[in-house]
Design a protein around this motif. Structure first.
Motif, PDB file in Angstrom:
ATOM      1  N   ASN A 164      51.041  27.671 -46.859  1.00 58.61           N
ATOM      2  CA  ASN A 164      50.980  28.794 -47.796  1.00 58.61           C
ATOM      3  C   ASN A 164      49.673  29.562 -47.667  1.00 58.61           C
ATOM      4  O   ASN A 164      49.645  30.790 -47.811  1.00 58.61           O
ATOM      5  CB  ASN A 164      51.155  28.289 -49.225  1.00 58.61           C
ATOM      6  N   LEU A 165      48.587  28.845 -47.381  1.00 59.46           N
ATOM      7  CA  LEU A 165      47.309  29.516 -47.172  1.00 59.46           C
ATOM      8  C   LEU A 165      47.324  30.308 -45.872  1.00 59.46           C
ATOM      9  O   LEU A 165      46.779  31.424 -45.807  1.00 59.46           O
ATOM     10  CB  LEU A 165      46.169  28.498 -47.167  1.00 59.46           C
ATOM     11  N   GLU A 166      47.944  29.765 -44.846  1.00 56.66           N
ATOM     12  CA  GLU A 166      48.027  30.478 -43.569  1.00 56.66           C
ATOM     13  C   GLU A 166      48.782  31.801 -43.736  1.00 56.66           C
ATOM     14  O   GLU A 166      48.348  32.843 -43.247  1.00 56.66           O
ATOM     15  CB  GLU A 166      48.736  29.604 -42.528  1.00 56.66           C
ATOM     16  N   THR A 167      49.926  31.753 -44.434  1.00 57.27           N
ATOM     17  CA  THR A 167      50.714  32.978 -44.566  1.00 57.27           C
ATOM     18  C   THR A 167      50.018  33.995 -45.472  1.00 57.27           C
ATOM     19  O   THR A 167      50.123  35.207 -45.248  1.00 57.27           O
ATOM     20  CB  THR A 167      52.111  32.664 -45.116  1.00 57.27           C
ATOM     21  N   ALA A 168      49.291  33.513 -46.486  1.00 59.71           N
ATOM     22  CA  ALA A 168      48.516  34.445 -47.317  1.00 59.71           C
ATOM     23  C   ALA A 168      47.441  35.130 -46.475  1.00 59.71           C
ATOM     24  O   ALA A 168      47.158  36.323 -46.644  1.00 59.71           O
ATOM     25  CB  ALA A 168      47.893  33.696 -48.489  1.00 59.71           C
ATOM     26  N   LEU A 169      46.822  34.368 -45.571  1.00 55.99           N
ATOM     27  CA  LEU A 169      45.809  34.925 -44.675  1.00 55.99           C
ATOM     28  C   LEU A 169      46.404  35.984 -43.768  1.00 55.99           C
ATOM     29  O   LEU A 169      45.798  37.043 -43.546  1.00 55.99           O
ATOM     30  CB  LEU A 169      45.189  33.802 -43.839  1.00 55.99           C
ATOM     31  N   TRP A 170      47.591  35.729 -43.229  1.00 54.08           N
ATOM     32  CA  TRP A 170      48.227  36.708 -42.341  1.00 54.08           C
ATOM     33  C   TRP A 170      48.450  38.042 -43.062  1.00 54.08           C
ATOM     34  O   TRP A 170      48.229  39.110 -42.491  1.00 54.08           O
ATOM     35  CB  TRP A 170      49.595  36.191 -41.853  1.00 54.08           C
ATOM     36  N   ASP A 171      48.891  37.963 -44.312  1.00 48.90           N
ATOM     37  CA  ASP A 171      49.279  39.177 -45.032  1.00 48.90           C
ATOM     38  C   ASP A 171      48.121  39.858 -45.757  1.00 48.90           C
ATOM     39  O   ASP A 171      48.110  41.089 -45.902  1.00 48.90           O
ATOM     40  CB  ASP A 171      50.369  38.848 -46.064  1.00 48.90           C
ATOM     41  N   HIS A 172      47.151  39.052 -46.258  1.00 45.59           N
ATOM     42  CA  HIS A 172      46.103  39.611 -47.122  1.00 45.59           C
ATOM     43  C   HIS A 172      44.722  39.035 -46.785  1.00 45.59           C
ATOM     44  O   HIS A 172      44.074  38.437 -47.648  1.00 45.59           O
ATOM     45  CB  HIS A 172      46.420  39.327 -48.593  1.00 45.59           C
ATOM     46  N   PRO A 173      44.233  39.205 -45.575  1.00 41.22           N
ATOM     47  CA  PRO A 173      42.961  38.566 -45.210  1.00 41.22           C
ATOM     48  C   PRO A 173      41.775  39.009 -46.059  1.00 41.22           C
ATOM     49  O   PRO A 173      40.871  38.216 -46.316  1.00 41.22           O
ATOM     50  CB  PRO A 173      42.773  38.965 -43.740  1.00 41.22           C
ATOM     51  N   ASN A 174      41.771  40.252 -46.500  1.00 41.54           N
ATOM     52  CA  ASN A 174      40.608  40.776 -47.225  1.00 41.54           C
ATOM     53  C   ASN A 174      40.769  40.750 -48.735  1.00 41.54           C
ATOM     54  O   ASN A 174      39.845  41.139 -49.468  1.00 41.54           O
ATOM     55  CB  ASN A 174      40.328  42.214 -46.764  1.00 41.54           C
ATOM     56  N   LYS A 175      41.906  40.281 -49.207  1.00 40.91           N
ATOM     57  CA  LYS A 175      42.146  40.226 -50.644  1.00 40.91           C
ATOM     58  C   LYS A 175      41.352  39.082 -51.261  1.00 40.91           C
ATOM     59  O   LYS A 175      41.164  38.028 -50.651  1.00 40.91           O
ATOM     60  CB  LYS A 175      43.637  40.026 -50.914  1.00 40.91           C
ATOM     61  N   ILE A 176      40.889  39.255 -52.508  1.00 36.71           N
ATOM     62  CA  ILE A 176      40.174  38.186 -53.205  1.00 36.71           C
ATOM     63  C   ILE A 176      41.164  37.077 -53.545  1.00 36.71           C
ATOM     64  O   ILE A 176      42.159  37.299 -54.241  1.00 36.71           O
ATOM     65  CB  ILE A 176      39.494  38.702 -54.482  1.00 36.71           C
ATOM     66  N   ALA A 177      40.885  35.883 -53.063  1.00 39.40           N
ATOM     67  CA  ALA A 177      41.733  34.716 -53.314  1.00 39.40           C
ATOM     68  C   ALA A 177      41.241  33.907 -54.496  1.00 39.40           C
ATOM     69  O   ALA A 177      42.033  33.420 -55.309  1.00 39.40           O
ATOM     70  CB  ALA A 177      41.795  33.833 -52.073  1.00 39.40           C
ATOM     71  N   VAL A 178      39.911  33.743 -54.590  1.00 41.82           N
ATOM     72  CA  VAL A 178      39.325  32.855 -55.591  1.00 41.82           C
ATOM     73  C   VAL A 178      38.102  33.532 -56.210  1.00 41.82           C
ATOM     74  O   VAL A 178      37.288  34.132 -55.503  1.00 41.82           O
ATOM     75  CB  VAL A 178      38.896  31.503 -54.971  1.00 41.82           C
ATOM     76  N   ILE A 179      37.990  33.399 -57.523  1.00 37.45           N
ATOM     77  CA  ILE A 179      36.796  33.826 -58.248  1.00 37.45           C
ATOM     78  C   ILE A 179      36.289  32.626 -59.050  1.00 37.45           C
ATOM     79  O   ILE A 179      37.062  31.980 -59.762  1.00 37.45           O
ATOM     80  CB  ILE A 179      37.086  34.990 -59.209  1.00 37.45           C
ATOM     81  N   ASP A 180      35.002  32.319 -58.915  1.00 30.23           N
ATOM     82  CA  ASP A 180      34.374  31.294 -59.736  1.00 30.23           C
ATOM     83  C   ASP A 180      33.756  31.975 -60.962  1.00 30.23           C
ATOM     84  O   ASP A 180      32.812  32.757 -60.830  1.00 30.23           O
ATOM     85  CB  ASP A 180      33.281  30.547 -58.959  1.00 30.23           C
ATOM     86  N   ALA A 181      34.302  31.673 -62.139  1.00 30.34           N
ATOM     87  CA  ALA A 181      33.790  32.297 -63.360  1.00 30.34           C
ATOM     88  C   ALA A 181      32.325  31.937 -63.592  1.00 30.34           C
ATOM     89  O   ALA A 181      31.549  32.745 -64.100  1.00 30.34           O
ATOM     90  CB  ALA A 181      34.633  31.889 -64.564  1.00 30.34           C
ATOM     91  N   VAL A 182      31.943  30.714 -63.231  1.00 32.09           N
ATOM     92  CA  VAL A 182      30.542  30.311 -63.313  1.00 32.09           C
ATOM     93  C   VAL A 182      29.850  30.794 -62.038  1.00 32.09           C
ATOM     94  O   VAL A 182      30.110  30.307 -60.947  1.00 32.09           O
ATOM     95  CB  VAL A 182      30.403  28.784 -63.441  1.00 32.09           C
ATOM     96  N   GLY A 183      28.995  31.770 -62.165  1.00 28.12           N
ATOM     97  CA  GLY A 183      28.319  32.336 -61.004  1.00 28.12           C
ATOM     98  C   GLY A 183      28.908  33.648 -60.552  1.00 28.12           C
ATOM     99  O   GLY A 183      28.229  34.463 -59.920  1.00 28.12           O
ATOM    100  N   GLY A 184      30.201  33.858 -60.815  1.00 27.26           N
ATOM    101  CA  GLY A 184      30.824  35.134 -60.495  1.00 27.26           C
ATOM    102  C   GLY A 184      31.071  35.390 -59.028  1.00 27.26           C
ATOM    103  O   GLY A 184      31.312  36.537 -58.633  1.00 27.26           O
ATOM    104  N   CYS A 185      31.029  34.348 -58.181  1.00 30.14           N
ATOM    105  CA  CYS A 185      31.262  34.544 -56.743  1.00 30.14           C
ATOM    106  C   CYS A 185      32.745  34.793 -56.477  1.00 30.14           C
ATOM    107  O   CYS A 185      33.608  34.170 -57.094  1.00 30.14           O
ATOM    108  CB  CYS A 185      30.786  33.330 -55.956  1.00 30.14           C
ATOM    109  N   GLU A 186      33.012  35.695 -55.529  1.00 26.99           N
ATOM    110  CA  GLU A 186      34.378  36.025 -55.142  1.00 26.99           C
ATOM    111  C   GLU A 186      34.573  35.729 -53.663  1.00 26.99           C
ATOM    112  O   GLU A 186      33.676  35.984 -52.849  1.00 26.99           O
ATOM    113  CB  GLU A 186      34.675  37.501 -55.442  1.00 26.99           C
ATOM    114  N   TYR A 187      35.758  35.214 -53.331  1.00 28.09           N
ATOM    115  CA  TYR A 187      36.038  34.796 -51.958  1.00 28.09           C
ATOM    116  C   TYR A 187      37.396  35.347 -51.524  1.00 28.09           C
ATOM    117  O   TYR A 187      38.383  35.223 -52.249  1.00 28.09           O
ATOM    118  CB  TYR A 187      36.058  33.272 -51.849  1.00 28.09           C
TER     119      TYR A 187
END
Length: 532
Positions: free
Chosen positions: A6-29
């Motif tokens: 599921n992670l591989e297919t998400a990468l194929w379709d949306h490589p630059n989309k934000i997948a994860v946000i850490d509320a503590v620290g506010g980092c986005e990945y």
């Protein structure tokens, strides 16, 4: 199929989309960053720590990007993920380590002391510290960014999630790639979750709810926001800053926490969808949030059904616009089939308004408890029916209403508490002759433990009883499990045959009691003086 696809297919379709946000620290990945980190962690674990197919690796980590990436790395390697409950005492975690016989524990610095204590009882256990600046992150940063998926079939084990048992000893609930995948995929369809959604994860990774959130968001190619443990103020910060569209799994205690804050009255909740579960949902709470613009549906389920799908209705088909007050929804055949039986006779109950034990059978049911065939056989019969120990009835339209437990487990703030574990912890206290622990209504948690105690010395006051047992439990039981109410009695009513406490008679004495969130530990005398 390996869930990590599921992670591989998400990468194929949306490589630059934000997948994860850490509320503590506010980092986005982004999905590209997440997939790269997963591959690097996987290569490091395989090459430097010899993690291979079917190995069990445990974690003691915050609920964040690195924890999620570590889980996916293990899945991609064909290994098994087990996140340990950080709120448990070390002795309980040691039992979990013994059950899994894992040799590798990944921790962050906040839980390093606990990990070192665990090594004393498991000398073969290797602890890997994974914080920024550690050898782990340095080695991950230089590892290859390419990692081939290890094939898994539907029955291969993916996760082990420990949950409390009626004796207080945790049971390792097993989920395969197939059962977990089906559960999450169905929840996406019937909830109508799409790639555009931003989902808040308020449930920790050591719960089935946290695991399913981590898989659901990626399967839907959506964005997941980790709260890193429940905090009402942080949750409201996230609502204001990120405008999330979903809390896929939330318990009423969390809503009560937010409602108790002054800023709640000005909080914009419009457009947020939520599934409420973990305890019977009060109608006034559901009405309140819906009037504030949220859309809410009640769920019913348990860890063994990963995590809460036995009954529900569909957000996708807007069933929430026509709620049935007090109901946890209807069975859905795509998850499995359900029936009610008489707990005493085992006879199936088919007529409306008959209360019985809920039995469930389907593709999403756990394979059983890891290395515990006895408990597995107790929970899942030869025909594949999971005996939930929950009592319910259905109405003429097939809606189910959950009404209690057949055993000694209560749900306190969605945490399952073993009343037997609490009794065993108290029983050896020097002043105790006999006792029985039951659930009492609590303003915030729904239910909390209440201890009825017979003392060895009749002159011992109720206040002395409370103080003595409270001091005795400090090093013997986690704080959140300790009784909030003490009642001195002359005897504990018990059955003649098995000498089992008659909990319904004890609860009858507390039918008009509801502890307030502002209350400390009370005696029943204290409570009556304060509120009567």
């Amino acid at each position: 199929m390996n869930l990590a696809w599921n992670l591989e297919t998400a990468l194929w379709d949306h490589p630059n989309k934000i997948a994860v946000i850490d509320a503590v620290g506010g980092c986005e990945y982004s999905y590209q960053q997440l997939a790269t980190t997963v591959n690097q962690i996987g290569n490091h674990l395989r090459e430097d720590w010899q993690v291979k197919e079917n190995d069990i690796v445990c974690t003691l980590m915050a609920d964040n990007y690195w924890h999620m990436a570590s889980m996916y790395a293990l899945l991609k390697l064909g290994a098994v993920f087990s996140g340990l409950n950080r709120s448990h005492q070390v002795s309980k975690l040691a039992q979990d380590i013994e059950t899994t016989q894992c040799k590798l524990l990944i921790v962050d610095n906040d839980y390093l002391d606990m990990a070192k204590q665990l090594q004393k009882s498991a000398p073969d256990l290797t602890v890997i510290l994974c914080d920024e600046g550690t050898d782990f992150q340095r080695n991950v940063a230089t590892a290859s960014t390419e990692l081939r998926m290890v094939p898994r079939n539907q029955d291969d084990l993916a996760t082990i999630n420990f949950t409390a048992g009626t004796t207080g000893t945790s049971k390792g609930v097993m989920f395969s790639h197939g059962s977990l995948g089906i559960s999450v995929q169905n929840s996406i369809h019937w909830s109508g979750i799409a790639a555009k959604d931003r989902i808040v994860a308020p449930i920790s990774f050591f719960h089935s709810g946290g695991i399913s959130d981590a898989i659901r968001s990626v399967m839907a190619k959506a964005t997941l926001i980790w709260l890193n443990g429940w905090d009402a103020e942080r949750a409201m910060d996230v609502i204001e800053k990120y405008r999330p569209t979903w809390f896929h799994f939330m318990v009423p205690t969390m809503l009560r926490d937010m409602m108790a804050r002054p800023r709640y009255s000005d909080l914009d909740l419009s457009g947020i969808k939520v599934h409420l579960a973990g305890e019977v949902v009060p109608a006034d709470i559901q009405q309140e949030i819906c009037e504030r613009g949220m859309r809410a549906i009640n769920f019913y389920g348990m860890t063994e059904t990963m995590p809460c799908i036995i009954c529900s209705t569909s957000m996708y088909y807007e069933d929430d616009l026509h709620p049935v007050s007090g109901s946890s929804g209807k069975p859905n055949r795509e998850y499995g089939e359900i029936k009610l039986i008489d707990p005493a006779t085992g006879i199936e109950l088919s007529d409306p308004h008959q209360q019985g034990e809920v039995l469930f059978r389907g593709d999403i049911v756990t394979q059983g408890y890891y290395r515990n065939p006895e408990k597995t056989a107790e929970a899942i019969d030869q025909d594949g029916w999971l005996h939930t120990s929950d009592l319910a009835h259905k109405d003429v339209n097939g809606y189910f209403y959950i009404s209690g437990r057949t055993d000694d487990i209560i749900s306190s703030g969605a945490e399952k508490l073993s009343l037997l574990e609490i009794e065993e912890a108290i029983r050896d206290c020097s002043i105790v002759q006999d006792l029985g622990v039951v659930g009492v209504a609590h303003e915030r948690f729904g239910e909390s433990p209440a201890a009825f105690v017979v003392t060895n010395d009749s002159s011992t006051s109720e206040a002395e009883l409370k103080a003595t047992i409270g001091d005795y439990l400090v090093d013997r039981l986690e704080k959140w499990k300790r009784p909030r109410l003490y009642i001195k009695v002359d005897s504990i009513p018990r059955t003649l045959a098995k000498r089992t406490k008659m909990g319904h008679l004890l609860k009858e004495k507390l039918k008009d009691v509801q502890l307030k969130n502002t209350d400390s530990v009370l005696t029943l005398t204290d409570y009556r003086a304060k509120y009567d």
